[in-house]
Motif scaffolding. Structure first.
Motif, mmCIF file in Angstrom:
data_model
loop_
_atom_site.group_PDB
_atom_site.id
_atom_site.type_symbol
_atom_site.label_atom_id
_atom_site.label_comp_id
_atom_site.label_asym_id
_atom_site.label_seq_id
_atom_site.Cartn_x
_atom_site.Cartn_y
_atom_site.Cartn_z
ATOM 1 N N LEU A 195 56.328 10.149 68.810
ATOM 2 C CA LEU A 195 55.366 11.065 68.387
ATOM 3 C C LEU A 195 54.254 10.222 67.845
ATOM 4 O O LEU A 195 54.396 9.314 67.241
ATOM 5 N N THR A 196 52.855 10.271 68.513
ATOM 6 C CA THR A 196 51.640 9.622 68.019
ATOM 7 C C THR A 196 50.860 10.687 67.415
ATOM 8 O O THR A 196 50.942 11.760 67.006
ATOM 9 N N ASP A 250 48.126 11.479 68.272
ATOM 10 C CA ASP A 250 47.406 12.441 69.111
ATOM 11 C C ASP A 250 48.258 13.704 69.374
ATOM 12 O O ASP A 250 47.902 15.063 69.876
ATOM 13 N N ASP A 251 49.715 13.629 69.062
ATOM 14 C CA ASP A 251 50.572 14.666 69.298
ATOM 15 C C ASP A 251 51.031 15.535 67.829
ATOM 16 O O ASP A 251 51.553 16.566 68.097
ATOM 17 N N GLU A 258 49.162 17.770 64.386
ATOM 18 C CA GLU A 258 47.943 18.461 63.782
ATOM 19 C C GLU A 258 48.647 19.014 62.543
ATOM 20 O O GLU A 258 49.490 19.946 62.494
ATOM 21 N N ILE A 271 53.385 20.204 66.596
ATOM 22 C CA ILE A 271 53.429 19.174 67.712
ATOM 23 C C ILE A 271 52.537 19.795 69.023
ATOM 24 O O ILE A 271 52.649 20.928 69.478
ATOM 25 N N THR A 272 51.176 19.074 69.162
ATOM 26 C CA THR A 272 50.357 19.694 70.255
ATOM 27 C C THR A 272 51.010 19.447 71.791
ATOM 28 O O THR A 272 50.371 20.106 72.426
ATOM 29 N N ASP A 273 51.526 18.468 71.962
ATOM 30 C CA ASP A 273 52.084 18.048 73.364
ATOM 31 C C ASP A 273 52.984 19.045 73.578
ATOM 32 O O ASP A 273 54.003 19.256 73.107
ATOM 33 N N SER A 274 52.645 19.874 74.769
ATOM 34 C CA SER A 274 53.894 20.845 75.276
ATOM 35 C C SER A 274 55.156 20.567 75.428
ATOM 36 O O SER A 274 56.329 20.727 75.328
ATOM 37 N N LEU A 275 55.027 19.125 76.373
ATOM 38 C CA LEU A 275 56.343 18.740 76.805
ATOM 39 C C LEU A 275 57.114 18.272 75.511
ATOM 40 O O LEU A 275 58.430 18.383 75.433
ATOM 41 N N LYS A 276 56.520 17.527 74.683
ATOM 42 C CA LYS A 276 57.320 16.904 73.625
ATOM 43 C C LYS A 276 57.794 17.836 72.643
ATOM 44 O O LYS A 276 58.868 17.979 72.001
ATOM 45 N N ARG A 277 56.868 19.048 72.537
ATOM 46 C CA ARG A 277 57.415 20.264 71.762
ATOM 47 C C ARG A 277 58.614 20.843 72.133
ATOM 48 O O ARG A 277 59.466 21.382 71.545
#
Length: 315
Positions: free
Chosen positions: A28-29, A31-32, A34, A53-59
């Motif tokens: 997680l960076t 950008d990921d 919030e 976690i804003t990134d859908s794939l990582k979430r």
């Protein structure tokens, strides 16, 4: 022979590739991540923070997994639920909140509001209402003091905080209040009841009620008893009770030398308390909706009205 060897090697490679392997770790960076929280922070009061976690794939990959989050140097292993982790912090002085998750690092400057300041806005509104006998200006001034305090502790100077506080009353608190269906229904209902009371008063109907009641209210004690009885009879809504009984009995109690404070106490004591336990009132509709939500949540096999009826003995 060569074909057999080639086939054998091919099968081994296919089998090797088919073996289950470890997937690459999710990193997680900034950008990921919030960070969500209520911006009004008070000293000594727990503040809820949500790291989403804003990134859908990582979430999706991290859902249900435990991740390590470092808050002000303290490591907390938290489970990802619905794409987010939640934690709490208490601030007793101006400080910096540091949140680290993998390669993501978020720093926030926090200036908490002293808890004792929460008493200032209502105290100012009450004092101004008592001194100037005018409610709307007193309420607006109390709101302005509250919003100005919030803006000042969020980083503004005094002049900016007052100006921003005026705008915040309109574009945030006022708009949120009137956009709430419950608040709007109360405003409309109160306007309708107030208009009806005013029409009855202008047509002489209120005076007729006063003249009828004056027969039974011939001293201070009987005047208070009649006021109490009216408060019991007008049970369908506490706002209607206050408007109707207060306006009806005010001329009578003034004539009988009953103080306005005593009249207000009797009216208030028979408004919401009666509306909250009567069988058919505007309060009951709200209460039943809350009970229905609770029943659905815990799975009770009872109707909301039966629960409400059985709870009256404890009200």
């Amino acid at each position: 022979m060569k074909k057999s060897l080639h086939l054998f090697i091919t099968l081994i490679m296919i089998a090797f590739l088919a073996l289950p392997g470890k997937s690459a770790p999710v990193i997680l960076t900034e950008d990921d991540i919030e960070l969500d929280y209520f911006p009004v922070i008070v000293r000594g009061v727990k503040v809820d923070f949500t790291a989403r976690i804003t990134d859908s794939l990582k979430r999706t990959k991290l859902e249900g997994e435990k991740i390590n989050i470092i808050v002000n140097g303290t490591e907390q292993p938290l489970v990802v639920y619905q794409g987010a982790v939640e934690f709490q912090e208490i601030f007793r002085e101006r400080s910096e909140l540091s949140v680290k998750i993998d390669q993501a690092e978020i720093d926030i400057d926090v200036n908490p509001i002293p808890l004792w300041m929460s008493i200032l806005p209502p105290l100012l509104a009450i004092i101004m209402a008592l001194v100037f006998k005018e409610v709307f200006t007193a309420l607006f001034t109390g709101l302005l003091l509250g919003t100005s305090i919030i803006e000042f502790y969020m980083g503004g100077n005094i002049i900016f905080s007052i100006g921003r506080g005026i705008l915040t009353i309109v574009d945030t608190y006022f708009m949120n209040a009137i956009s709430n269906p419950g608040h709007l229904s109360i405003i409309i209902f109160s306007m309708l009841i107030g208009g009806m009371v005013n029409i009855i008063t202008r047509n002489g109907g209120m005076q007729g009620v006063v003249n009828r009641l004056a027969i039974y209210a011939n001293n201070a004690r009987s005047g208070q008893i009649v006021t109490w009885l009216l408060g019991i009879l007008i049970f369908f809504d506490d706002y209607a009770n206050t408007l109707v009984v207060g306006n009806t009995m005010r001329p009578v109690t003034d004539k009988l030398k009953v103080s306005r404070e005593k009249l207000a106490y009797i009216v208030d004591s028979t408004a919401a308390p009666v509306a909250a336990i009567a069988f058919v009132t505007t309060w009951i509709g709200a209460e039943l909706s809350y009970i229905a939500d609770g029943v659905a949540e815990i799975g009770l096999q009872q109707t909301p009205y039966s629960i409400f009826f059985n709870s009256l003995a404890y009200s």
